[in-house]
Write a protein that holds these residues in place. Structure first.
Motif, PDB file in Angstrom:
ATOM      1  N   UNK A 283       0.808  -1.221   0.000  1.00  0.00           N
ATOM      2  CA  UNK A 283       0.000   0.000   0.000  1.00  0.00           C
ATOM      3  C   UNK A 283       0.846   1.277   0.000  1.00  0.00           C
ATOM      4  N   UNK A 284       2.149   1.124   0.069  1.00  0.00           N
ATOM      5  CA  UNK A 284       3.085   2.253   0.110  1.00  0.00           C
ATOM      6  C   UNK A 284       2.776   3.189   1.274  1.00  0.00           C
ATOM      7  N   UNK A 285       2.532   2.587   2.437  1.00  0.00           N
ATOM      8  CA  UNK A 285       2.215   3.351   3.643  1.00  0.00           C
ATOM      9  C   UNK A 285       3.262   3.085   4.720  1.00  0.00           C
ATOM     10  N   UNK A 286       3.607   4.123   5.456  1.00  0.00           N
ATOM     11  CA  UNK A 286       4.548   4.021   6.562  1.00  0.00           C
ATOM     12  C   UNK A 286       3.838   3.455   7.789  1.00  0.00           C
ATOM     13  N   UNK A 287       4.483   2.540   8.490  1.00  0.00           N
ATOM     14  CA  UNK A 287       3.967   1.992   9.744  1.00  0.00           C
ATOM     15  C   UNK A 287       4.340   2.955  10.866  1.00  0.00           C
ATOM     16  N   UNK A 288       3.364   3.286  11.711  1.00  0.00           N
ATOM     17  CA  UNK A 288       3.683   4.172  12.837  1.00  0.00           C
ATOM     18  C   UNK A 288       3.537   3.488  14.192  1.00  0.00           C
ATOM     19  N   UNK A 289       2.848   2.338  14.258  1.00  0.00           N
ATOM     20  CA  UNK A 289       2.732   1.593  15.513  1.00  0.00           C
ATOM     21  C   UNK A 289       2.478   0.127  15.214  1.00  0.00           C
ATOM     22  N   UNK A 290       2.974  -0.740  16.104  1.00  0.00           N
ATOM     23  CA  UNK A 290       2.830  -2.178  15.922  1.00  0.00           C
ATOM     24  C   UNK A 290       2.622  -2.860  17.271  1.00  0.00           C
ATOM     25  N   UNK A 291       1.719  -3.825  17.294  1.00  0.00           N
ATOM     26  CA  UNK A 291       1.485  -4.626  18.497  1.00  0.00           C
ATOM     27  C   UNK A 291       1.318  -6.084  18.072  1.00  0.00           C
ATOM     28  N   UNK A 292       1.848  -6.981  18.888  1.00  0.00           N
ATOM     29  CA  UNK A 292       1.679  -8.416  18.680  1.00  0.00           C
ATOM     30  C   UNK A 292       1.224  -9.017  20.006  1.00  0.00           C
ATOM     31  N   UNK A 293       0.126  -9.743  19.962  1.00  0.00           N
ATOM     32  CA  UNK A 293      -0.430 -10.362  21.163  1.00  0.00           C
ATOM     33  C   UNK A 293      -0.498 -11.871  20.991  1.00  0.00           C
ATOM     34  N   UNK A 294      -0.383 -12.581  22.104  1.00  0.00           N
ATOM     35  CA  UNK A 294      -0.510 -14.038  22.095  1.00  0.00           C
ATOM     36  C   UNK A 294      -1.488 -14.430  23.197  1.00  0.00           C
ATOM     37  N   UNK A 295      -2.543 -15.141  22.796  1.00  0.00           N
ATOM     38  CA  UNK A 295      -3.515 -15.643  23.772  1.00  0.00           C
ATOM     39  C   UNK A 295      -3.174 -17.095  24.067  1.00  0.00           C
ATOM     40  N   UNK A 296      -2.940 -17.371  25.330  1.00  0.00           N
ATOM     41  CA  UNK A 296      -2.647 -18.737  25.750  1.00  0.00           C
ATOM     42  C   UNK A 296      -3.944 -19.527  25.845  1.00  0.00           C
ATOM     43  N   UNK A 297      -3.858 -20.849  25.793  1.00  0.00           N
ATOM     44  CA  UNK A 297      -5.049 -21.696  25.851  1.00  0.00           C
ATOM     45  C   UNK A 297      -5.868 -21.426  27.116  1.00  0.00           C
ATOM     46  N   UNK A 298      -5.214 -20.980  28.173  1.00  0.00           N
ATOM     47  CA  UNK A 298      -5.905 -20.659  29.428  1.00  0.00           C
ATOM     48  C   UNK A 298      -6.746 -19.385  29.329  1.00  0.00           C
ATOM     49  N   UNK A 299      -6.550 -18.606  28.254  1.00  0.00           N
ATOM     50  CA  UNK A 299      -7.270 -17.356  28.072  1.00  0.00           C
ATOM     51  C   UNK A 299      -6.438 -16.132  28.413  1.00  0.00           C
ATOM     52  N   UNK A 300      -5.306 -16.329  29.041  1.00  0.00           N
ATOM     53  CA  UNK A 300      -4.400 -15.219  29.379  1.00  0.00           C
ATOM     54  C   UNK A 300      -3.761 -14.686  28.098  1.00  0.00           C
ATOM     55  N   UNK A 301      -3.724 -13.357  27.953  1.00  0.00           N
ATOM     56  CA  UNK A 301      -3.118 -12.732  26.781  1.00  0.00           C
ATOM     57  C   UNK A 301      -1.838 -12.026  27.209  1.00  0.00           C
ATOM     58  N   UNK A 302      -0.785 -12.233  26.431  1.00  0.00           N
ATOM     59  CA  UNK A 302       0.492 -11.589  26.717  1.00  0.00           C
ATOM     60  C   UNK A 302       0.950 -10.799  25.499  1.00  0.00           C
ATOM     61  N   UNK A 303       1.749  -9.794  25.755  1.00  0.00           N
ATOM     62  CA  UNK A 303       2.340  -8.987  24.695  1.00  0.00           C
ATOM     63  C   UNK A 303       3.590  -9.704  24.212  1.00  0.00           C
ATOM     64  N   UNK A 304       3.711  -9.859  22.907  1.00  0.00           N
ATOM     65  CA  UNK A 304       4.922 -10.431  22.323  1.00  0.00           C
ATOM     66  C   UNK A 304       5.749  -9.270  21.767  1.00  0.00           C
ATOM     67  N   UNK A 305       6.859  -8.989  22.416  1.00  0.00           N
ATOM     68  CA  UNK A 305       7.741  -7.929  21.926  1.00  0.00           C
ATOM     69  C   UNK A 305       8.301  -8.339  20.574  1.00  0.00           C
ATOM     70  N   UNK A 306       8.589  -7.383  19.707  1.00  0.00           N
ATOM     71  CA  UNK A 306       9.097  -7.742  18.378  1.00  0.00           C
ATOM     72  C   UNK A 306      10.452  -8.454  18.454  1.00  0.00           C
ATOM     73  N   UNK A 307      10.590  -9.481  17.655  1.00  0.00           N
ATOM     74  CA  UNK A 307      11.863 -10.194  17.577  1.00  0.00           C
ATOM     75  C   UNK A 307      12.869  -9.331  16.814  1.00  0.00           C
ATOM     76  N   UNK A 308      14.080  -9.793  16.734  1.00  0.00           N
ATOM     77  CA  UNK A 308      15.122  -9.032  16.038  1.00  0.00           C
ATOM     78  C   UNK A 308      14.812  -8.781  14.576  1.00  0.00           C
ATOM     79  N   UNK A 309      14.261  -9.774  13.898  1.00  0.00           N
ATOM     80  CA  UNK A 309      13.934  -9.609  12.477  1.00  0.00           C
ATOM     81  C   UNK A 309      12.829  -8.568  12.316  1.00  0.00           C
ATOM     82  N   UNK A 310      11.806  -8.626  13.163  1.00  0.00           N
ATOM     83  CA  UNK A 310      10.728  -7.637  13.085  1.00  0.00           C
ATOM     84  C   UNK A 310      11.244  -6.248  13.417  1.00  0.00           C
ATOM     85  N   UNK A 311      12.154  -6.142  14.370  1.00  0.00           N
ATOM     86  CA  UNK A 311      12.752  -4.843  14.691  1.00  0.00           C
ATOM     87  C   UNK A 311      13.479  -4.284  13.471  1.00  0.00           C
TER      88      UNK A 311
END
Length: 153
Positions: free
Chosen positions: A67-95
């Motif tokens: 889309x030729x658009x600049x990214x200004x914010x990013x979030x990654x979440x992981x929901x565990x089978x128990x229902x708990x949601x945690x923030x997944x910080x960006x890995x080195x490649x994503x950084x």
């Protein structure tokens, strides 16, 4: 960019997890806020060989490029089978990928003491215990350096 845009980005990420995956399944997704206000979401397909897996951020990252658009914010979440949601910080490649969009890209960073969201609300403060941080010019991990690509917008 304002807090309602960040809240909407988090909510879009949560919504993808909720609608795409059964409630009792470990699942993750990412959402990215673009410069024009568009929110893109994505998730990663399961693979038989872990060496070919993709990060959840890959799909919205590629769409932003298309889309030729600049990214200004990013979030990654992981929901565990128990229902708990945690923030997944960006890995080195994503950084590295996000660095192309400049040092002011905001990323959700998990709090090492409590990486989970505080409850089901979707505000940045309640979902991200350490808040939103500008993309670091160097990695938070000792010994891992990232170039300053702020001029490569």
């Amino acid at each position: 960019m304002n807090d309602p845009q960040l809240d909407a980005t988090i909510a879009a990420c949560r919504q993808l997890i909720t609608t795409r995956f059964p409630a009792d399944q470990d699942a993750g997704a990412a959402a990215m806020l673009l410069e024009d206000g568009t929110i893109l979401t994505g998730t990663a397909p399961e693979t038989l060989n872990a060496s070919v897996e993709l990060c959840h951020e890959t799909e919205p990252y590629c769409a932003a490029y298309r889309l030729q658009q600049r990214i200004i914010a990013s979030v990654c979440l992981h929901r565990q089978a128990s229902g708990r949601t945690v923030v997944s910080s960006p890995c080195g490649i994503c950084r590295e990928r996000l660095a192309i969009h400049g040092p002011d890209v905001l990323v959700a960073v998990a709090d090492p003491k409590d990486p989970s969201t505080s409850n089901g609300r979707s505000s940045a403060q309640s979902c991200l215990t350490t808040g939103w941080w500008p993309f670091p010019r160097t990695s938070i991990h000792a010994g891992c350096r990232h170039p300053d690509l702020s001029a490569a917008k």
